[in-house]
Design an enzyme around this catalytic site. Structure first.
Site, PDB file in Angstrom:
ATOM      1  N   TYR A  26      -8.842  -0.757  -9.941  1.00  0.00           N
ATOM      2  CA  TYR A  26      -7.674  -1.312 -10.552  1.00  0.00           C
ATOM      3  C   TYR A  26      -7.553  -1.164 -12.306  1.00  0.00           C
ATOM      4  O   TYR A  26      -6.401  -1.553 -12.711  1.00  0.00           O
ATOM      5  CB  TYR A  26      -7.630  -2.918 -10.355  1.00  0.00           C
ATOM      6  CG  TYR A  26      -7.769  -3.217  -8.977  1.00  0.00           C
ATOM      7  CD1 TYR A  26      -6.445  -3.149  -8.163  1.00  0.00           C
ATOM      8  CD2 TYR A  26      -8.738  -3.851  -8.352  1.00  0.00           C
ATOM      9  CE1 TYR A  26      -6.355  -3.531  -6.736  1.00  0.00           C
ATOM     10  CE2 TYR A  26      -8.851  -4.481  -6.907  1.00  0.00           C
ATOM     11  CZ  TYR A  26      -7.673  -4.049  -6.303  1.00  0.00           C
ATOM     12  OH  TYR A  26      -7.673  -4.517  -5.032  1.00  0.00           O
ATOM     13  N   HIS A 104       1.819  -0.867  -6.866  1.00  0.00           N
ATOM     14  CA  HIS A 104       0.442  -1.237  -6.418  1.00  0.00           C
ATOM     15  C   HIS A 104      -0.444  -0.453  -7.319  1.00  0.00           C
ATOM     16  O   HIS A 104      -0.139   0.948  -7.737  1.00  0.00           O
ATOM     17  CB  HIS A 104      -0.004  -0.933  -4.940  1.00  0.00           C
ATOM     18  CG  HIS A 104       0.602  -1.757  -4.090  1.00  0.00           C
ATOM     19  ND1 HIS A 104       0.286  -3.116  -3.731  1.00  0.00           N
ATOM     20  CD2 HIS A 104       1.684  -1.724  -3.240  1.00  0.00           C
ATOM     21  CE1 HIS A 104       0.887  -3.758  -2.983  1.00  0.00           C
ATOM     22  NE2 HIS A 104       2.073  -2.889  -2.546  1.00  0.00           N
TER      23      HIS A 104
END
Length: 152
Positions: A26, A104
């Protein structure tokens, strides 16, 4: 300068942990870093930006419903895991008829097979995944381009 557009950026569960949680997937930027970056872009384009995060599905739905009442022009949403599970989130987005882009941070197609399906993707204007925090910036730029083209 008066604000021309209103854009809502919604973030789903566990995104409050950005920068700490699995940075190899991430990235190292925090959600506050992303909010600051988008805020600067929005300001350059005379756009009101409302940036929010919740771990609760019902809260995200409430914000989507409120967006229609607040005359929000566009939604950028990172539904996180709710992309793969939430018909309710899909229904809320369809109900308000506000165009949106799904974002995302990680490439959901390089991950577990249960992450390969999104309940939002087929009703979104677009989906951006796997480009890290830049994906939010690309989504915001795309939203602004769309709004500017329909504003003429």
């Amino acid at each position: 300068m008066a604000e021309r557009f209103k854009i809502l950026v919604l973030n789903g569960p566990n995104l409050n942990l950005l920068g700490q949680r699995e940075p190899e997937l991430y990235g190292k930027q925090s959600l506050d870093d992303i909010a600051d970056s988008l805020g600067a872009i929005a300001k350059q384009h005379a756009t009101a930006l409302d940036f929010r995060q919740s771990n609760a599905e019902h809260q995200l739905i409430d914000w989507i419903q409120q967006a229609a009442k607040d005359s929000v022009d566009y939604i950028v949403i990172n539904p996180a895991a709710y992309a793969h599970t939430s018909v309710a989130l899909r229904d809320a987005l369809l109900a308000v008829k506000i165009p949106f882009i799904e974002v995302h941070l990680s490439n959901i197609y390089r991950r577990e097979s249960f992450r390969h399906h999104s309940y939002l993707a087929d009703v979104a204007d677009g989906v951006i995944c796997g480009l890290g925090a830049r994906g939010y910036e690309y989504a915001l730029q795309a939203a602004l381009t769309t709004l500017n083209n329909t504003d003429n």
